[in-house]
Design a protein around this motif. Structure first.
Motif, short mmCIF file in Angstrom:
data_model
loop_
_atom_site.label_atom_id
_atom_site.label_comp_id
_atom_site.label_asym_id
_atom_site.label_seq_id
_atom_site.Cartn_x
_atom_site.Cartn_y
_atom_site.Cartn_z
N ASP A 15 32.19 44.46 36.44
CA ASP A 15 32.67 45.72 35.86
C ASP A 15 32.26 46.94 36.66
OD1 ASP A 15 33.89 44.34 33.81
OD2 ASP A 15 32.21 44.55 32.44
N GLU A 16 31.28 46.81 37.54
CA GLU A 16 30.83 47.91 38.40
C GLU A 16 31.60 47.93 39.72
OE1 GLU A 16 28.68 50.42 37.91
OE2 GLU A 16 28.26 49.84 35.86
N LEU A 17 32.66 47.10 39.82
CA LEU A 17 33.52 46.98 41.00
C LEU A 17 32.76 46.46 42.22
CD1 LEU A 17 35.74 50.17 40.66
CD2 LEU A 17 36.06 47.91 39.66
N GLN A 18 31.73 45.65 41.96
CA GLN A 18 31.00 44.99 43.04
C GLN A 18 31.59 43.59 43.23
OE1 GLN A 18 27.25 45.57 40.98
NE2 GLN A 18 26.56 46.83 42.68
N PHE A 19 31.60 43.12 44.47
CA PHE A 19 32.18 41.82 44.79
C PHE A 19 31.10 40.82 45.15
CE2 PHE A 19 35.63 44.74 45.56
CZ PHE A 19 36.73 44.06 45.06
N ARG A 26 32.78 25.96 39.62
CA ARG A 26 31.76 26.32 38.62
C ARG A 26 32.26 27.45 37.74
NH1 ARG A 26 26.28 26.07 42.25
NH2 ARG A 26 26.45 23.86 42.71
N ALA A 27 31.78 27.45 36.50
CA ALA A 27 32.14 28.52 35.57
C ALA A 27 31.57 29.84 36.08
CB ALA A 27 31.59 28.22 34.18
N LEU A 28 32.34 30.89 35.90
CA LEU A 28 31.87 32.21 36.34
C LEU A 28 30.75 32.71 35.45
CD1 LEU A 28 35.22 34.06 37.13
CD2 LEU A 28 33.57 33.09 38.74
N PRO A 29 29.80 33.43 36.02
CA PRO A 29 28.76 34.02 35.18
C PRO A 29 29.36 35.13 34.31
CG PRO A 29 28.33 34.40 37.54
CD PRO A 29 29.62 33.68 37.42
N VAL A 30 28.69 35.40 33.22
CA VAL A 30 29.13 36.45 32.31
C VAL A 30 29.23 37.77 33.06
CG1 VAL A 30 28.50 37.78 30.24
CG2 VAL A 30 28.14 35.30 30.30
N GLY A 31 30.31 38.49 32.85
CA GLY A 31 30.48 39.80 33.46
C GLY A 31 31.23 39.78 34.79
N TRP A 32 31.61 38.60 35.26
CA TRP A 32 32.33 38.47 36.52
C TRP A 32 33.70 37.87 36.26
CZ3 TRP A 32 30.41 40.17 41.20
CH2 TRP A 32 29.06 40.56 41.19
N ARG A 33 34.68 38.26 37.08
CA ARG A 33 36.04 37.72 36.97
C ARG A 33 36.58 37.46 38.37
NH1 ARG A 33 35.57 42.78 35.97
NH2 ARG A 33 36.71 44.36 37.12
N GLY A 34 37.44 36.46 38.46
CA GLY A 34 38.06 36.15 39.74
C GLY A 34 39.08 37.21 40.10
N VAL A 35 39.25 37.45 41.39
CA VAL A 35 40.23 38.43 41.86
C VAL A 35 41.45 37.75 42.47
CG1 VAL A 35 38.49 40.22 42.22
CG2 VAL A 35 39.17 38.77 44.14
N GLY A 36 41.46 36.40 42.47
CA GLY A 36 42.63 35.68 42.93
C GLY A 36 42.56 35.16 44.36
N MET A 55 30.39 50.37 48.37
CA MET A 55 29.45 49.42 47.78
C MET A 55 28.63 50.02 46.64
SD MET A 55 28.15 47.04 50.78
CE MET A 55 29.33 46.04 51.67
N ARG A 56 28.82 51.28 46.38
CA ARG A 56 28.09 51.88 45.27
C ARG A 56 28.64 51.34 43.95
NH1 ARG A 56 29.43 57.92 46.11
NH2 ARG A 56 31.41 56.88 46.47
N PRO A 57 27.76 51.07 42.97
CA PRO A 57 28.25 50.66 41.65
C PRO A 57 29.15 51.75 41.07
CG PRO A 57 25.87 50.36 41.81
CD PRO A 57 26.31 51.12 43.03
N LEU A 60 27.57 54.92 39.65
CA LEU A 60 27.09 55.86 40.66
C LEU A 60 28.26 56.62 41.28
CD1 LEU A 60 24.85 57.12 42.31
CD2 LEU A 60 24.97 55.15 43.86
N GLN A 61 29.36 55.95 41.55
CA GLN A 61 30.54 56.63 42.09
C GLN A 61 30.99 57.74 41.14
OE1 GLN A 61 33.78 54.00 43.27
NE2 GLN A 61 32.31 52.37 43.66
N GLU A 62 31.03 57.42 39.84
CA GLU A 62 31.47 58.41 38.84
C GLU A 62 30.48 59.57 38.75
OE1 GLU A 62 31.99 55.88 35.45
OE2 GLU A 62 34.02 55.33 36.06
#
Length: 83
Positions: A15-19, A26-36, A55-57, A60-62
């Motif tokens: 959710d912080e737009l970090q990759f 494996r199952a994704l950890p909570v808070g992460w989603r695949g980008v395809g 690379m800033r969360p 911090l960008q906001e």
């Protein structure tokens, strides 16, 4: 003789737009989603390198955008008052 199979990874984002990359089997950890994007570890790291420009969360960008906007508004106000 066993043939070694290359592990498949996927590129994930939080959710912080970090990759990051994660094993595709494996199952994704909570808070992460695949980008395809799926591929070898090297392919996924290369993809992350191509798409991750800031690379800033996100928080911090906001914060920095708000701070810059406030600074510009203050500077503009001072310029108008001194004119």
């Amino acid at each position: 003789m066993q043939v070694a199979r290359e592990k498949i990874f996927q590129v994930v984002q939080n959710d912080e737009l970090q990759f990051s990359i994660w094993r595709a089997d494996r199952a994704l950890p909570v808070g992460w989603r695949g980008v395809g994007f799926h591929g070898s570890r090297a392919q996924c790291l290369e993809h992350v390198n191509e798409i991750w420009r800031d690379m800033r969360p996100l928080r911090l960008q906001e914060q920095m955008r708000v701070s810059t906007s406030q600074h510009l508004a203050t500077a503009e106000g001072e310029r108008v008052m001194s004119a």
